[in-house]
Design an enzyme around this catalytic site. Structure first.
Site, PDB file in Angstrom:
ATOM      1  N   SER A 112       0.833  -1.182   0.000  1.00 37.06           N
ATOM      2  CA  SER A 112       0.000   0.000   0.000  1.00 37.06           C
ATOM      3  C   SER A 112       0.882   1.251   0.000  1.00 37.06           C
ATOM      4  O   SER A 112       1.919   1.270  -0.672  1.00 37.06           O
ATOM      5  CB  SER A 112      -0.904  -0.069   1.228  1.00 37.06           C
ATOM      6  OG  SER A 112      -1.944   0.837   1.160  1.00 37.06           O
ATOM      7  N   ASP A 151      -7.897  -5.354  -6.126  1.00 37.90           N
ATOM      8  CA  ASP A 151      -7.518  -4.266  -5.229  1.00 37.90           C
ATOM      9  C   ASP A 151      -8.087  -2.939  -5.718  1.00 37.90           C
ATOM     10  O   ASP A 151      -7.841  -2.547  -6.857  1.00 37.90           O
ATOM     11  CB  ASP A 151      -5.987  -4.189  -5.212  1.00 37.90           C
ATOM     12  CG  ASP A 151      -5.471  -3.175  -4.206  1.00 37.90           C
ATOM     13  OD1 ASP A 151      -6.277  -2.368  -3.698  1.00 37.90           O
ATOM     14  OD2 ASP A 151      -4.265  -3.206  -3.951  1.00 37.90           O
TER      15      ASP A 151
END
Ligand SMILES: *[C@@H]1O[C@H](CO)[C@@H](O)[C@H](O)[C@H]1NC(C)=O
Ligand SMILES: *[C@@H]1O[C@H](CO)[C@@H](O)[C@H](O)[C@H]1NC(C)=O
Ligand SMILES: *[C@@H]1O[C@H](CO)[C@@H](O)[C@H](O)[C@H]1NC(C)=O
Ligand SMILES: *[C@@H]1O[C@H](CO)[C@@H](O)[C@H](O)[C@H]1NC(C)=O
Length: 501
Positions: free
Chosen positions: A179, A426
């Site tokens: 991330s 995602d």
């Protein structure tokens, strides 16, 4: 340098506290920590607050250091083994322990006799340079300073109880970040390839944009389609009411969700989107918090969808489907009753006072809340992601935000340094190396990349200490990561780093 990018993504910032008004990438991203308690003592390093004493961007300069926390596991370490540096990103280092215990760092340590260490990002956890977060004090919160911490740490770290000098570049240091921390990993390797031997960036946004509606694209594509089309049709009708200023209808709509007290239409829109989430702010688990391992996952998103599309709902619930038809040319709002019923049961209880417009509930229009200068991850993350929101100040006018800094990089920068692991379900895929519309990516030993089939936000970071028992697509990704790192380590003796900084 060796660099591997895994796209698994950013998770949100938000803790379960509604008070934290933003949930960006990863603040709630370590499901294991909901179940495991901490096992690693905190160590600290005296980290320079300002790594760039000659850069006018950081004037007026300070010369001090702050205590930056790190946590390590040496139980797999054997002399000569590598150091794996897990970048904590936008959350406390203690929220990342599962990576040492069962996750990707455990997997790599075990495979290579490595030592694993988590570094807590500056301005998170207990690693604040200052006692408060005035905008002046936030001026050292930049990607440039954050990645300089990583390089300085690799050159100066000590590990009490472990024999020998494990600093970089004499010892191979391999970073891992998922991330936001994945982006930081990529930029660390690009900037400090003379110190840091390698890195794996998972679900790493390598460019930034505002706004980011593409967050919803994987959900649109891979979510249960009856649910998706119901919600889309409802959202279209809401847009129609808002665009045509049908105030009375909007008030009726708010009341159907129990939110007539919520004044601002944007707060209403954000709040009824909570079951799905969004790039910034939501209070409970949803799509981004799904995980391949059931015990780490949460069914909330699918509960929402199965409620929205419930074909056995009572008439008292389905009656709401027709309540607003008079405003939409007689067309019913299919499944609105189900949606509102689920919302009222699952989200209204988060505001026991019933004062839905207050800051402690769903209101975001309170200027004094945002002006609060106390240290906290919400404020740090918000500063990082959007300086402008905090109002004018010296620091803001001179300090590019993370997003600005990232967007200064050409979108394809990652190609020249290393690769990314990306995961197609995602929500952050659109900002990653494998974003839709990017060229076909080619992998090599030094610069590998992998789009893990069917996976979500840095799903490769989770493990169960039993690779053979993992689902095939994760198992193969883990085996590939091990093999890649082993290949890199074989080349370490021929690696000729510079002298560092
Ligand atoms: C914030 O900290 C600075 C020192 O870094 C101090 O001078 C200032 O008074 C503090 N401000 C508030 C509002 O506490
Ligand atoms: C570790 O080695 C580096 C490079 O040789 C050296 O600069 C540093 O002082 C050493 N650290 C310790 C604690 O001995
Ligand atoms: C609705 O969601 C709840 C959890 O909030 C779940 O227990 C229930 O089974 C769901 N109902 C339907 C019809 O899917
Ligand atoms: C607005 O924010 C301030 C500071 O956090 C808080 O004390 C106050 O209660 C908030 N007001 C409302 C209506 O939420």
């Amino acid at each position: 340098m060796r660099f591997l990018s895994v796209l698994a993504g950013f998770v949100g910032l938000a803790s379960a506290m509604l008070k934290v008004k933003h949930r960006g990438l990863d603040q709630q991203s370590d499901p294991l920590n909901r179940r495991e308690s901490a096992a690693y003592p905190a160590n600290t390093i005296d980290m320079p607050i300002d790594h760039f004493p000659h850069n006018p961007r950081y004037a007026p300069h300070v010369t001090g250091t702050f205590k930056q926390r790190y946590f390590f596991d040496s139980s797999y370490y054997k002399p000569g083994g590598p150091v794996y540096l897990y970048i904590s990103g936008e959350t406390s280092g203690t929220n990342r322990f599962s990576n040492l215990q069962t996750g990707i760092i455990q997997i790599l340590m075990e495979a290579t006799n490595g030592l694993g260490v988590i570094i807590e990002d500056r301005y998170y956890g207990k690693s604040y340079p200052f006692a408060n977060s005035t905008t002046d004090n936030l001026r050292y919160l930049t990607t440039e300073q954050t990645i300089a911490d990583n390089a300085y740490f690799a050159q100066h770290a000590t590990f009490p109880g472990v024999e020998g000098n494990l600093t970089a570049p004499g010892t191979p240091w391999i970073l891992y970040g998922g991330s936001l921390a994945g982006g930081e990993t990529a930029f660390s390797l690009k900037e400090y390839g003379d110190i840091l031997f390698g890195g794996i960036a998972s679900s790493a946004p390598v460019k930034t944009v505002l706004p980011y509606p593409e967050w919803y694209d994987p959900i649109q594509k891979y979510g249960p389609q009856d649910c998706i089309s119901s919600v889309n049709a409802i959202v279209e009708k809401i847009d129609y009411l808002v665009d045509s200023h049908k105030e009375e209808a909007i008030n009726e709509l708010k009341a159907i969700f129990g939110l007539e007290k919520l004044k601002d239409i944007r707060d209403f829109a954000m709040t009824i989107a909570f079951p799905i989430g969004g790039p910034m702010n939501y209070p409970k688990d949803t799509w981004q918090e799904l995980n391949w391992y059931p015990a780490y996952s949460a069914p909330d998103f699918f509960d929402f969808c199965s409620n929205v599309t419930n074909i056995n709902a009572p008439a008292s619930v389905t009656a709401f489907d027709n309540a607003l038809a008079k405003y939409t040319h007689g067309k019913p709002w299919v499944n609105l009753g189900n949606y509102a019923d689920f919302f009222k049961k699952a989200f209204l209880p988060l505001c026991p006072s019933g004062d839905y417009d207050s800051t402690s509930c769903f209101g975001t229009q309170n200027a004094s809340f945002w002006a609060d200068e106390s240290n906290g991850p919400g404020r740090s993350y918000l500063y990082t992601s959007n300086n402008g929101v905090l109002g004018p100040s010296h620091a803001e006018s001179t300090t590019p935000s993370l997003e600005l800094q990232i967007s200064e990089q050409p979108t394809n920068t990652a190609a020249s340094i290393s690769k990314l692991i990306d995961l197609p379900i995602d929500p952050w895929l659109g900002l990653c190396y494998h974003a839709p519309g990017t060229p076909v990516r080619e992998s090599s030993d030094l610069n590998p990349e992998y789009l893990i089939a069917g996976a979500g936000h840095h799903w490769d970071s989770s493990g169960i200490k039993n690779i053979p028992a993992e689902p095939l697509f994760i198992q193969q990704a883990h085996l590939w990561e091990i093999k890649t790192v082993q290949k890199w380590l074989r080349t370490f003796k021929d690696w000729k780093p510079g002298h560092g900084k």
